[in-house]
Motif scaffolding. Structure first.
Motif, PDB file in Angstrom:
ATOM      1  N   ASP A  54      17.114  10.344  -4.485  1.00 24.66           N
ATOM      2  CA  ASP A  54      15.575   9.979  -3.710  1.00 24.66           C
ATOM      3  C   ASP A  54      14.825  10.600  -4.596  1.00 24.66           C
ATOM      4  O   ASP A  54      14.944  11.791  -4.616  1.00 24.66           O
ATOM      5  N   SER A  55      13.241  10.395  -5.351  1.00 25.86           N
ATOM      6  CA  SER A  55      12.303  10.723  -5.783  1.00 25.86           C
ATOM      7  C   SER A  55      10.974   9.843  -5.760  1.00 25.86           C
ATOM      8  O   SER A  55      10.864   8.453  -4.652  1.00 25.86           O
ATOM      9  N   ASP A  56      10.004   9.984  -5.941  1.00 21.98           N
ATOM     10  CA  ASP A  56       9.037   9.549  -5.112  1.00 21.98           C
ATOM     11  C   ASP A  56       9.160   7.917  -5.962  1.00 21.98           C
ATOM     12  O   ASP A  56       8.290   6.881  -5.457  1.00 21.98           O
ATOM     13  N   ASN A  57       8.607   8.316  -7.098  1.00 23.42           N
ATOM     14  CA  ASN A  57       8.358   6.895  -7.828  1.00 23.42           C
ATOM     15  C   ASN A  57       9.374   6.208  -8.424  1.00 23.42           C
ATOM     16  O   ASN A  57      10.374   5.909  -9.372  1.00 23.42           O
ATOM     17  N   THR A  58       9.897   5.795  -6.920  1.00 26.12           N
ATOM     18  CA  THR A  58      11.446   4.716  -7.663  1.00 26.12           C
ATOM     19  C   THR A  58      10.578   3.030  -6.794  1.00 26.12           C
ATOM     20  O   THR A  58       9.347   3.264  -6.684  1.00 26.12           O
ATOM     21  N   THR A  59      11.295   1.930  -7.197  1.00 27.36           N
ATOM     22  CA  THR A  59      10.978   1.212  -6.032  1.00 27.36           C
ATOM     23  C   THR A  59      10.334   0.674  -5.189  1.00 27.36           C
ATOM     24  O   THR A  59       9.717   0.009  -4.533  1.00 27.36           O
ATOM     25  N   ALA A  60      11.412   1.905  -4.424  1.00 27.83           N
ATOM     26  CA  ALA A  60      11.508   2.118  -2.856  1.00 27.83           C
ATOM     27  C   ALA A  60       9.575   2.465  -3.260  1.00 27.83           C
ATOM     28  O   ALA A  60       8.981   1.900  -1.966  1.00 27.83           O
ATOM     29  N   SER A  61       8.828   3.010  -3.509  1.00 31.45           N
ATOM     30  CA  SER A  61       7.023   3.421  -3.515  1.00 31.45           C
ATOM     31  C   SER A  61       6.034   2.436  -3.778  1.00 31.45           C
ATOM     32  O   SER A  61       5.216   1.891  -2.874  1.00 31.45           O
ATOM     33  N   LEU A  62       6.620   0.250  -4.156  1.00 31.96           N
ATOM     34  CA  LEU A  62       6.227  -0.390  -4.042  1.00 31.96           C
ATOM     35  C   LEU A  62       5.758  -0.578  -2.702  1.00 31.96           C
ATOM     36  O   LEU A  62       5.217  -1.673  -2.792  1.00 31.96           O
ATOM     37  N   PHE A  63       6.834  -0.652  -1.720  1.00 32.64           N
ATOM     38  CA  PHE A  63       6.738  -1.296  -0.962  1.00 32.64           C
ATOM     39  C   PHE A  63       5.075  -0.172  -0.346  1.00 32.64           C
ATOM     40  O   PHE A  63       5.288  -0.417   1.412  1.00 32.64           O
ATOM     41  N   ASP A  64       4.835   0.555  -0.235  1.00 32.91           N
ATOM     42  CA  ASP A  64       3.430   1.400   0.091  1.00 32.91           C
ATOM     43  C   ASP A  64       2.557   1.567  -0.401  1.00 32.91           C
ATOM     44  O   ASP A  64       1.873   2.204  -0.636  1.00 32.91           O
ATOM     45  N   GLU A  65       2.019   0.495  -0.933  1.00 38.96           N
ATOM     46  CA  GLU A  65       0.691  -0.408  -1.277  1.00 38.96           C
ATOM     47  C   GLU A  65       0.384   0.469  -2.112  1.00 38.96           C
ATOM     48  O   GLU A  65      -0.966   0.910  -2.008  1.00 38.96           O
ATOM     49  N   PRO A  66       0.840   0.809  -3.430  1.00 39.61           N
ATOM     50  CA  PRO A  66       0.055   1.599  -3.933  1.00 39.61           C
ATOM     51  C   PRO A  66      -0.743   1.707  -5.473  1.00 39.61           C
ATOM     52  O   PRO A  66      -0.763  -0.075  -5.556  1.00 39.61           O
ATOM     53  N   SER A  67      -1.103   1.847  -5.737  1.00 38.23           N
ATOM     54  CA  SER A  67      -2.691   1.901  -6.963  1.00 38.23           C
ATOM     55  C   SER A  67      -1.536   1.326  -8.290  1.00 38.23           C
ATOM     56  O   SER A  67      -1.119   1.955  -8.667  1.00 38.23           O
ATOM     57  N   ALA A  68      -2.529   0.599  -9.228  1.00 36.13           N
ATOM     58  CA  ALA A  68      -1.720   0.201 -10.437  1.00 36.13           C
ATOM     59  C   ALA A  68      -1.374   1.257 -10.969  1.00 36.13           C
ATOM     60  O   ALA A  68      -0.669   1.583 -11.897  1.00 36.13           O
ATOM     61  N   VAL A  69      -2.488   2.782 -10.874  1.00 36.12           N
ATOM     62  CA  VAL A  69      -2.068   4.259 -11.504  1.00 36.12           C
ATOM     63  C   VAL A  69      -0.640   4.404 -11.402  1.00 36.12           C
ATOM     64  O   VAL A  69       0.199   4.549 -12.076  1.00 36.12           O
ATOM     65  N   GLN A  70      -0.545   3.921  -9.299  1.00 40.05           N
ATOM     66  CA  GLN A  70       0.564   5.233  -9.452  1.00 40.05           C
ATOM     67  C   GLN A  70       1.539   3.996  -9.787  1.00 40.05           C
ATOM     68  O   GLN A  70       2.875   4.541 -10.062  1.00 40.05           O
ATOM     69  N   ILE A  71       1.726   2.746  -9.860  1.00 36.51           N
ATOM     70  CA  ILE A  71       2.771   1.586 -10.509  1.00 36.51           C
ATOM     71  C   ILE A  71       3.071   2.116 -11.624  1.00 36.51           C
ATOM     72  O   ILE A  71       4.350   2.829 -12.464  1.00 36.51           O
ATOM     73  N   ILE A  72       1.998   2.638 -12.356  1.00 38.19           N
ATOM     74  CA  ILE A  72       2.335   2.789 -14.256  1.00 38.19           C
ATOM     75  C   ILE A  72       3.390   3.951 -14.418  1.00 38.19           C
ATOM     76  O   ILE A  72       3.762   4.668 -15.280  1.00 38.19           O
ATOM     77  N   ASN A  73       2.535   5.325 -13.243  1.00 33.34           N
ATOM     78  CA  ASN A  73       3.312   6.561 -13.109  1.00 33.34           C
ATOM     79  C   ASN A  73       4.724   6.169 -12.962  1.00 33.34           C
ATOM     80  O   ASN A  73       5.457   7.458 -13.003  1.00 33.34           O
TER      81      ASN A  73
END
Ligand SMILES: Nc1ncnc2c1ncn2[C@@H]1O[C@H](COP(=O)(O)OP(=O)(O)OP(=O)(O)O)[C@@H](O)[C@H]1O
Ligand SMILES: [Mg+2]
Length: 268
Positions: A54-73
């Motif tokens: 478990d970490s913050d930057n996984t595909t699970a975060s894509l379900f929390d309405e991330p910004s483009a920058v968050q996705i790229i990160n």
């Protein structure tokens, strides 16, 4: 950006292998490829030696309405040029339980990918062998679906379920992405393998790829070395098959029967 989903409700039929093989070939051709690990098992993530913890930057975060920058990160390199991935994690299975009933969640991946549409040429979605929120997202986000299916009797039943699911999606939404069944782990020396391939050809002439991916230990060796099959230096019948598959798709000759063109089954 083209989004291709790799799905089948049956486990162990070559979904992750197909994702990595196709991703590696496209990247080697200079396409910017992003793979998304949407399987809580995290096989695609571990394939490249990354952690599926478990970490913050996984595909699970894509379900929390991330910004483009968050996705790229969240995008991680694989070590191969132009081939990157967003890892999966066990958080995906919690998400499946928590959010399955939340309205609008079925489009979360499609929405997230729209934000980074200019960053990649291809996005490949590796799906878990379960029809739930994650696979529903793959079906909703994809422009094209690949259905790997092992050429053995039990796999045919799983494939039948998957094809029925796609028919239901088509009925309820009015459309579904075009799908291509890709015979995998094919052993032409066995009676069961030959019979199954013939049965697939009989049942699905207009959605079955005209070739087949053979059993090839070099594909397993690539996974052991944590490299995509495209990086193997030896000649590999498995890699050749995936290359042919992509050539066929590019030429529009992947199926035998299309309205305007008679094709031919490949000798496999
Ligand atoms: N053509 C092939 N030749 C030899 N081994 C293969 C081939 N395709 C896949 N495999 C091996 O078969 C196993 C299952 O493949 P893979 O993990 O790609 O299936 P999957 O459908 O993603 O499974 P799951 O449903 O668990 O996610 C792996 O060990 C993989 O290395
Ligand atoms: Mg898999």
């Amino acid at each position: 950006m083209q989004i291709w989903g790799v799905v089948n409700q049956k486990g162990g039929v070559g979904k992750t292998t197909t994702t990595v093989a196709i991703g590696g070939i496209l990247a080697k051709q200079g396409q910017r490829v992003l793979m998304l690990d949407l399987d809580p098992q995290g096989s695609l993530t571990r394939y490249f030696g990354l952690s599926a913890d478990d970490s913050d930057n996984t595909t699970a975060s894509l379900f929390d309405e991330p910004s483009a920058v968050q996705i790229i990160n969240s995008v991680r390199p694989t070590g191969e040029p132009d081939l990157s991935l967003i890892p999966g994690s066990a958080a995906l299975s919690a998400l499946e339980r928590k959010k399955a009933s939340t309205g609008g969640m079925g489009m979360a991946i499609a929405r997230a990918l729209r934000l980074i549409a200019t960053e990649f040429d291809y996005v490949l979605l590796d799906s878990p062998p379960v029809l739930g929120l994650l696979m529903v997202n793959v079906l909703a986000a994809s422009d094209r679906l690949m259905l790997p299916s092992q050429t053995e009797p039990l796999a045919l039943e799983g494939l039948e379920r998957m094809v029925r699911t796609l028919e239901m999606v088509k009925k309820s939404r009015g459309s579904a992405p075009p799908h291509l069944i890709v015979p995998t782990l094919h052993d032409k020396r066995t009676r069961a393998g030959k019979d199954c391939l013939n049965e697939l050809r009989r049942r699905y002439p207009d959605s079955l790829w005209r070739g087949a991916v053979p059993v090839d230990t070099l594909l397993r060796e690539a996974s052991r070395q944590q490299i995509s099959p495209a990086q193997i230096n030896e000649s590999s019948r498995g890699l050749d098959a995936y290359e042919q598959l992509l050539r066929d798709i590019a030429a529009g000759t992947e199926c035998v029967e299309t309205p305007d063109k008679p094709g031919a089954w490949m000798a496999v």
